[in-house]
Design a protein around this motif. Structure first.
Motif, PDB file in Angstrom:
ATOM      1  N   SER A  57       0.799  -1.220   0.000  1.00  0.00           N
ATOM      2  CA  SER A  57       0.000   0.000   0.000  1.00  0.00           C
ATOM      3  C   SER A  57       0.839   1.281   0.000  1.00  0.00           C
ATOM      4  N   GLY A  58       2.159   1.148   0.036  1.00  0.00           N
ATOM      5  CA  GLY A  58       3.023   2.326  -0.002  1.00  0.00           C
ATOM      6  C   GLY A  58       3.415   2.860   1.355  1.00  0.00           C
ATOM      7  N   SER A  59       3.112   2.130   2.421  1.00  0.00           N
ATOM      8  CA  SER A  59       3.522   2.532   3.770  1.00  0.00           C
ATOM      9  C   SER A  59       4.827   1.815   4.101  1.00  0.00           C
ATOM     10  N   TYR A  60       5.904   2.340   3.545  1.00  0.00           N
ATOM     11  CA  TYR A  60       7.207   1.701   3.746  1.00  0.00           C
ATOM     12  C   TYR A  60       7.645   1.791   5.202  1.00  0.00           C
ATOM     13  N   GLU A  61       7.144   2.802   5.900  1.00  0.00           N
ATOM     14  CA  GLU A  61       7.454   2.927   7.322  1.00  0.00           C
ATOM     15  C   GLU A  61       6.817   1.797   8.126  1.00  0.00           C
ATOM     16  N   LEU A  62       5.581   1.417   7.774  1.00  0.00           N
ATOM     17  CA  LEU A  62       4.948   0.291   8.465  1.00  0.00           C
ATOM     18  C   LEU A  62       5.705  -0.997   8.157  1.00  0.00           C
ATOM     19  N   CYS A  63       6.098  -1.161   6.927  1.00  0.00           N
ATOM     20  CA  CYS A  63       6.878  -2.341   6.540  1.00  0.00           C
ATOM     21  C   CYS A  63       8.155  -2.413   7.377  1.00  0.00           C
ATOM     22  N   LEU A  64       8.883  -1.300   7.464  1.00  0.00           N
ATOM     23  CA  LEU A  64      10.119  -1.257   8.260  1.00  0.00           C
ATOM     24  C   LEU A  64       9.834  -1.531   9.736  1.00  0.00           C
ATOM     25  N   THR A  65       8.758  -0.943  10.251  1.00  0.00           N
ATOM     26  CA  THR A  65       8.393  -1.159  11.655  1.00  0.00           C
ATOM     27  C   THR A  65       8.164  -2.640  11.940  1.00  0.00           C
ATOM     28  N   MET A  66       7.424  -3.309  11.073  1.00  0.00           N
ATOM     29  CA  MET A  66       7.128  -4.731  11.279  1.00  0.00           C
ATOM     30  C   MET A  66       8.392  -5.587  11.190  1.00  0.00           C
ATOM     31  N   ILE A  67       9.318  -5.214  10.331  1.00  0.00           N
ATOM     32  CA  ILE A  67      10.588  -5.942  10.241  1.00  0.00           C
ATOM     33  C   ILE A  67      11.380  -5.768  11.530  1.00  0.00           C
ATOM     34  N   VAL A  68      11.471  -4.530  12.015  1.00  0.00           N
ATOM     35  CA  VAL A  68      12.201  -4.260  13.269  1.00  0.00           C
ATOM     36  C   VAL A  68      11.529  -4.983  14.440  1.00  0.00           C
ATOM     37  N   LEU A  69      10.196  -4.908  14.525  1.00  0.00           N
ATOM     38  CA  LEU A  69       9.484  -5.585  15.615  1.00  0.00           C
ATOM     39  C   LEU A  69       9.630  -7.102  15.528  1.00  0.00           C
ATOM     40  N   SER A  70       9.673  -7.635  14.328  1.00  0.00           N
ATOM     41  CA  SER A  70       9.875  -9.081  14.164  1.00  0.00           C
ATOM     42  C   SER A  70      11.270  -9.493  14.629  1.00  0.00           C
ATOM     43  N   LEU A  71      12.265  -8.684  14.315  1.00  0.00           N
ATOM     44  CA  LEU A  71      13.623  -8.981  14.793  1.00  0.00           C
ATOM     45  C   LEU A  71      13.679  -8.915  16.323  1.00  0.00           C
ATOM     46  N   ALA A  72      12.996  -7.931  16.901  1.00  0.00           N
ATOM     47  CA  ALA A  72      12.931  -7.838  18.364  1.00  0.00           C
ATOM     48  C   ALA A  72      12.197  -9.042  18.947  1.00  0.00           C
ATOM     49  N   THR A  73      11.134  -9.479  18.286  1.00  0.00           N
ATOM     50  CA  THR A  73      10.371 -10.643  18.747  1.00  0.00           C
ATOM     51  C   THR A  73      11.223 -11.902  18.678  1.00  0.00           C
ATOM     52  N   LEU A  74      11.948 -12.075  17.595  1.00  0.00           N
ATOM     53  CA  LEU A  74      12.841 -13.238  17.479  1.00  0.00           C
ATOM     54  C   LEU A  74      13.908 -13.219  18.565  1.00  0.00           C
ATOM     55  N   THR A  75      14.428 -12.034  18.868  1.00  0.00           N
ATOM     56  CA  THR A  75      15.404 -11.909  19.957  1.00  0.00           C
ATOM     57  C   THR A  75      14.769 -12.309  21.278  1.00  0.00           C
ATOM     58  N   GLY A  76      13.542 -11.854  21.513  1.00  0.00           N
ATOM     59  CA  GLY A  76      12.833 -12.227  22.743  1.00  0.00           C
ATOM     60  C   GLY A  76      12.583 -13.709  22.822  1.00  0.00           C
ATOM     61  N   LEU A  77      12.206 -14.331  21.707  1.00  0.00           N
ATOM     62  CA  LEU A  77      11.987 -15.790  21.701  1.00  0.00           C
ATOM     63  C   LEU A  77      13.282 -16.536  21.982  1.00  0.00           C
ATOM     64  N   PHE A  78      14.378 -16.053  21.432  1.00  0.00           N
ATOM     65  CA  PHE A  78      15.672 -16.681  21.696  1.00  0.00           C
ATOM     66  C   PHE A  78      16.027 -16.559  23.174  1.00  0.00           C
ATOM     67  N   ARG A  79      15.790 -15.386  23.747  1.00  0.00           N
ATOM     68  CA  ARG A  79      16.077 -15.183  25.169  1.00  0.00           C
ATOM     69  C   ARG A  79      15.197 -16.078  26.032  1.00  0.00           C
ATOM     70  N   LEU A  80      13.921 -16.247  25.648  1.00  0.00           N
ATOM     71  CA  LEU A  80      13.035 -17.156  26.389  1.00  0.00           C
ATOM     72  C   LEU A  80      13.561 -18.580  26.338  1.00  0.00           C
ATOM     73  N   ARG A  81      14.057 -18.992  25.189  1.00  0.00           N
ATOM     74  CA  ARG A  81      14.579 -20.353  25.018  1.00  0.00           C
ATOM     75  C   ARG A  81      15.841 -20.560  25.844  1.00  0.00           C
ATOM     76  N   VAL A  82      16.720 -19.574  25.798  1.00  0.00           N
ATOM     77  CA  VAL A  82      17.981 -19.668  26.544  1.00  0.00           C
ATOM     78  C   VAL A  82      17.734 -19.657  28.039  1.00  0.00           C
ATOM     79  N   HIS A  83      16.842 -18.809  28.484  1.00  0.00           N
ATOM     80  CA  HIS A  83      16.572 -18.669  29.935  1.00  0.00           C
ATOM     81  C   HIS A  83      15.453 -19.570  30.393  1.00  0.00           C
ATOM     82  N   ARG A  84      14.805 -20.287  29.471  1.00  0.00           N
ATOM     83  CA  ARG A  84      13.714 -21.216  29.777  1.00  0.00           C
ATOM     84  C   ARG A  84      12.647 -20.590  30.668  1.00  0.00           C
ATOM     85  N   VAL A  85      12.226 -19.406  30.272  1.00  0.00           N
ATOM     86  CA  VAL A  85      11.187 -18.681  31.020  1.00  0.00           C
ATOM     87  C   VAL A  85       9.826 -19.120  30.565  1.00  0.00           C
TER      88      VAL A  85
END
Length: 176
Positions: free
Chosen positions: A148-176
């Motif tokens: 739709s031309g909202s490149y900022e939303l696209c970038l936001t979702m990519i950044v949030l997905s990377l943060a989410t993957l980092t959080g999932l990795f931390r959950l796995r490592v710390h077994r929370v």
């Protein structure tokens, strides 16, 4: 200077950058209620950007998301059945909005599906499942944003997905 401000695409980009910054700020804030309210402000800014882009379904779905996020800031601790009713309510309203503004499978069904997934995850899932499911919703919003031309939303979702993957990795490592 006036030539720049008279160009509608300048306002589209400006509002997109504002929404991006509000979303990033929301995830930097530690207090849950303030996080939800800041992310809600970001959703309202996304809705404004989609209005400027004339993407009607996305605009209404994001307005609804802003309302949902604002309400959720004040509903912590509700019983599971109450959260279930809220999830169904917001999914039903999203379906109504998508139906009223239908403009095609990608332009209407994509934001509808993304908000359904996010709503269900937000109200009904535990920490790890919520994060995993959010990745699917983020991918859909990123695709919709790009289309739709909202490149900022696209970038936001990519950044949030990377943060989410980092959080999932931390959950796995710390077994929370």
């Amino acid at each position: 200077m006036n030539l720049i401000l008279d160009d509608p695409s300048t306002w589209v980009r400006f509002v997109g950058i504002l929404a991006f910054l509000l979303n990033m700020l929301g995830f930097l804030i530690i207090h849950p209620q303030k996080t939800k309210l800041t992310v809600a402000a970001g959703s309202f800014a996304w809705a404004l950007q989609y209005w400027l882009l004339q993407a009607t379904t996305g605009m209404w779905i994001l307005l609804l998301a802003g309302v949902r996020q604002t309400i959720s800031a004040y509903t912590d601790g509700l019983p599971k059945v109450a959260r279930l009713y809220l999830a169904f309510f917001f999914c039903a309203v999203a379906l109504l909005l998508a139906g009223l503004t239908w403009s095609g499978w990608l332009s209407s069904a994509m934001p509808l599906a993304a908000t359904w997934i996010g709503t269900w995850a937000f109200f009904m899932m535990s920490n790890k499942a919520l994060r995993q499911t959010t990745l699917v919703s983020n991918a859909m919003w990123a695709t919709y944003g790009y289309w739709s031309g909202s490149y900022e939303l696209c970038l936001t979702m990519i950044v949030l997905s990377l943060a989410t993957l980092t959080g999932l990795f931390r959950l796995r490592v710390h077994r929370v």
